[in-house]
Design an enzyme around this catalytic site. Structure first.
Site, short mmCIF file in Angstrom:
data_model
loop_
_atom_site.label_atom_id
_atom_site.label_comp_id
_atom_site.label_asym_id
_atom_site.label_seq_id
_atom_site.Cartn_x
_atom_site.Cartn_y
_atom_site.Cartn_z
CD GLN A 3 -2.49 0.96 2.80
OE1 GLN A 3 -2.12 0.42 3.56
NE2 GLN A 3 -3.69 1.80 2.85
CD GLU A 48 -5.09 0.37 6.66
OE1 GLU A 48 -5.41 0.99 5.74
OE2 GLU A 48 -4.07 0.07 7.48
CB SER A 93 2.70 6.91 4.69
OG SER A 93 1.51 6.32 5.11
C1 LIG Z 1 4.06 -0.63 11.23
C2 LIG Z 1 3.54 0.41 10.33
C3 LIG Z 1 3.18 -0.05 9.22
C4 LIG Z 1 2.67 0.89 8.13
N1 LIG Z 1 2.33 0.36 6.91
C5 LIG Z 1 2.02 1.42 5.80
C6 LIG Z 1 1.77 0.86 4.63
O1 LIG Z 1 1.94 -0.41 4.28
N2 LIG Z 1 1.44 1.73 3.72
C7 LIG Z 1 1.39 3.21 4.05
O2 LIG Z 1 0.99 4.09 3.04
N3 LIG Z 1 1.76 3.56 5.06
C8 LIG Z 1 1.90 2.86 6.22
N4 LIG Z 1 2.37 3.20 7.47
C9 LIG Z 1 2.23 4.66 7.81
C10 LIG Z 1 1.12 4.96 8.66
O3 LIG Z 1 -0.21 5.13 7.95
C11 LIG Z 1 1.45 6.29 9.39
O4 LIG Z 1 2.61 6.15 10.02
C12 LIG Z 1 0.24 7.10 9.89
O5 LIG Z 1 -0.56 7.51 9.13
C13 LIG Z 1 0.98 8.44 10.74
O6 LIG Z 1 1.52 9.14 9.75
P1 LIG Z 1 3.27 9.72 10.19
O7 LIG Z 1 3.89 8.46 10.52
O8 LIG Z 1 3.68 10.64 8.90
O9 LIG Z 1 3.11 10.65 11.24
P2 LIG Z 1 2.61 12.21 11.36
O10 LIG Z 1 1.38 12.30 10.63
O11 LIG Z 1 3.69 12.87 10.99
O12 LIG Z 1 2.15 12.32 12.67
C14 LIG Z 1 3.30 12.63 13.80
C15 LIG Z 1 2.58 12.51 15.25
O13 LIG Z 1 1.61 13.77 15.14
C16 LIG Z 1 0.28 13.63 15.47
N5 LIG Z 1 -0.52 14.22 14.52
C17 LIG Z 1 -0.53 14.45 13.20
N6 LIG Z 1 -1.55 15.16 12.72
C18 LIG Z 1 -2.19 15.53 13.93
C19 LIG Z 1 -3.27 16.39 14.04
N7 LIG Z 1 -3.99 17.07 12.95
N8 LIG Z 1 -3.84 16.34 15.09
C20 LIG Z 1 -3.25 15.71 16.32
N9 LIG Z 1 -2.08 15.16 16.37
C21 LIG Z 1 -1.62 14.85 14.91
C22 LIG Z 1 0.04 11.98 15.24
O14 LIG Z 1 -0.81 11.42 15.83
C23 LIG Z 1 1.50 11.44 15.57
O15 LIG Z 1 1.52 11.43 16.94
C24 LIG Z 1 2.68 2.09 8.60
C25 LIG Z 1 3.07 2.46 9.88
C26 LIG Z 1 3.46 1.79 10.74
C27 LIG Z 1 3.86 2.11 12.02
#
Ligand SMILES: Cc1cc2nc3c(=O)[nH]c(=O)nc-3n(C[C@H](O)[C@H](O)[C@H](O)COP(=O)(O)OP(=O)(O)OC[C@H]3O[C@@H](n4cnc5c(N)ncnc54)[C@H](O)[C@@H]3O)c2cc1C
Length: 405
Positions: A129, A247, A132
């Site tokens: 997928q 999902e 991100s």
């Molecule tokens: C084990 C694992 C597998 C994954 N697999 C996939 C995959 O296969 N494909 C894929 O596309 N993605 C995947 N992901 C990504 C996952 O969807 C993202 O990590 C997740 O959506 C958070 O985005 P980010 O890591 O960019 O964090 P950010 O969005 O940068 O967030 C950082 C912190 O800020 C907080 N935050 C962000 N925005 C806000 C808001 N508006 N209000 C309050 N708090 C906020 C978040 O809660 C978090 O604590 C995976 C993640 C993990 C951990």
């Protein structure tokens, strides 16, 4: 959700099939490939998945006309419960079977159905997928990967991140910006891109567990046929959201049976150690047991709905429960939980030889470390809270900061 006598017959059938088939060459696969162990026995698990497929135990929820079993939601829950109860190995097909397949069935063309569904069903093509990006996680509408048509092909350029299992995937569904100058959720398309081409680079990211379940993926002018867009070009946001809804809903099926086993094993450890007579730990273990009953009850009560808020409540309930049990396991084990097994020479190896883990975690340490991810993937806790605040409580919507591109 209530299970009928026919459901219980189905349960007996699944249980008997698993007992008869998780034998011989497959017996050793019990428990393999769980969180933080995705590298384990991949080839053997693939063979097991194909064995399941040959017997009609993949794509259960897909309608029969698309090659599925047309199983009811209750039957799907039962299958996943029995699968987890039998300790069957983690399936390698989940992304294709449970995310892309249902999305294609709902939004794909006849040609896309014919091309992509059978290899998912037969476990001959694996998917990942590609949503991100470094600048687009919670704020997914900020996707910057771009794609444009060159003759009869899309040309895709950009970086994805945290892409689970990209290192073994044959295809990726990619959210890309196909209308230059478009902003936020407008102008995005949902493209199906082959991974096995020279213009796609997959770089594993080492996780806390020492293993690499996810990856960075670089598309550097990668190509895919013009027909490999799901829905109309520019309609990708709607399709991507539909996949996310699937999902969030399906993710819980069967999970809690695995949780139940983890908790039972932890209680077993407590029974045979000082932890079992520590009043604080006994209290925490009892609370964990109650918490899991609440998760199961809420899941069974809401799984057949398509309410976003319920899905968010469930995600928060199970992910926090699991993360807390990981922490509780460390408390139950006490000081020894802080020690990792020594590598050759008496110390954990600093630079692991190719293909080896840098340190050898036991199951409890792996649970503790990997469960940190539960409250992040599939929408972080904060994002789920925001959905609940807006949709269930009617609080005003939070707009992204104005300086966002
Ligand atoms: C084990 C694992 C597998 C994954 N697999 C996939 C995959 O296969 N494909 C894929 O596309 N993605 C995947 N992901 C990504 C996952 O969807 C993202 O990590 C997740 O959506 C958070 O985005 P980010 O890591 O960019 O964090 P950010 O969005 O940068 O967030 C950082 C912190 O800020 C907080 N935050 C962000 N925005 C806000 C808001 N508006 N209000 C309050 N708090 C906020 C978040 O809660 C978090 O604590 C995976 C993640 C993990 C951990």
């Amino acid at each position: 959700m209530r299970f009928t006598p026919q459901d219980e017959e189905f349960r007996a059938e699944v249980r008997a099939w698993l007992a008869a088939n998780l034998t011989g060459e497959f017996a050793a696969l019990r428990g393999a490939g769980g969180p933080g162990r995705e590298h384990e026995r991949h080839a053997e698990r693939l063979a097991w998945n194909r064995h399941l497929a040959a017997a009609g135990w993949t794509c259960l929820g897909w309608p029969a006309e698309f090659g599925g079993r047309g199983a009811t939601l209750a039957e799907q829950v039962i299958f996943h419960e029995e699968y987890a109860r039998a300790g069957a190995p983690a399936r390698v097909t989940i992304v294709g079977e449970e995310l892309l397949g249902p999305t294609l069935i709902a939004f794909g063309t006849k040609e896309q159905h014919a091309r992509f569904l059978p290899p998912i069903k037969q476990v001959t093509e694996l998917w990942c997928q590609g949503y991100s990006e470094p600048g687009a996680g919670s704020d997914l509408a900020n996707v910057a990967t771009r794609a444009s048509l060159d003759g009869n092909q899309w040309v895709v350029t950009g970086q994805k991140v945290w892409t689970s299992l990209a290192h073994v995937a044959d295809w990726c569904f990619v959210l890309a910006r196909t209308e230059p100058g478009s902003r936020r959720s407008a102008g995005l398309s949902y493209l199906l891109v082959p991974m096995r081409q020279s213009r796609v680079t997959v770089r594993p990211i080492r996780q806390l567990t020492g293993t690499s379940e996810f990856n960075e993926v670089f598309f550097d002018g990668a190509r895919t046929d013009a027909a490999n867009v799901v829905g109309a070009p520019g309609d990708g946001w709607r399709i991507a959201k539909a996949t996310l809804a699937i999902e969030r809903g399906a993710a819980m099926l069967g999970l809690q049976v695995g949780f139940r086993r983890e908790l039972a094993d932890l209680v077993e450890v407590a029974r045979h150690t000082a932890a079992g007579s520590d009043p604080l730990l006994r209290d925490k273990l009892a609370r964990a047991w109650i918490g899991l009953e609440a998760v199961r009850a809420y899941a069974l009560d809401t799984l057949d709905g398509d309410d976003d808020t319920e899905a968010s409540v469930l995600k928060i309930l199970w992910s926090r429960w699991h993360r807390n049990v990981g922490e509780l396991a460390m408390e139950v084990l006490g000081a020894p939980s802080m020690i990792v097994s020594a590598g050759p020479g008496g110390r954990p190896p600093q630079t692991p030889p190719a293909g080896h883990e840098p340190y050898d975690l036991d199951d409890w340490q792996r649970l503790f470390l990997f469960s940190r991810a539960d409250t992040i993937y599939g929408g972080s806790d904060e994002i789920q809270h925001d959905i609940i605040a807006t949709r269930a409580l009617g609080l005003p919507r939070q707009e992204p900061p104005p300086d966002r591109p």
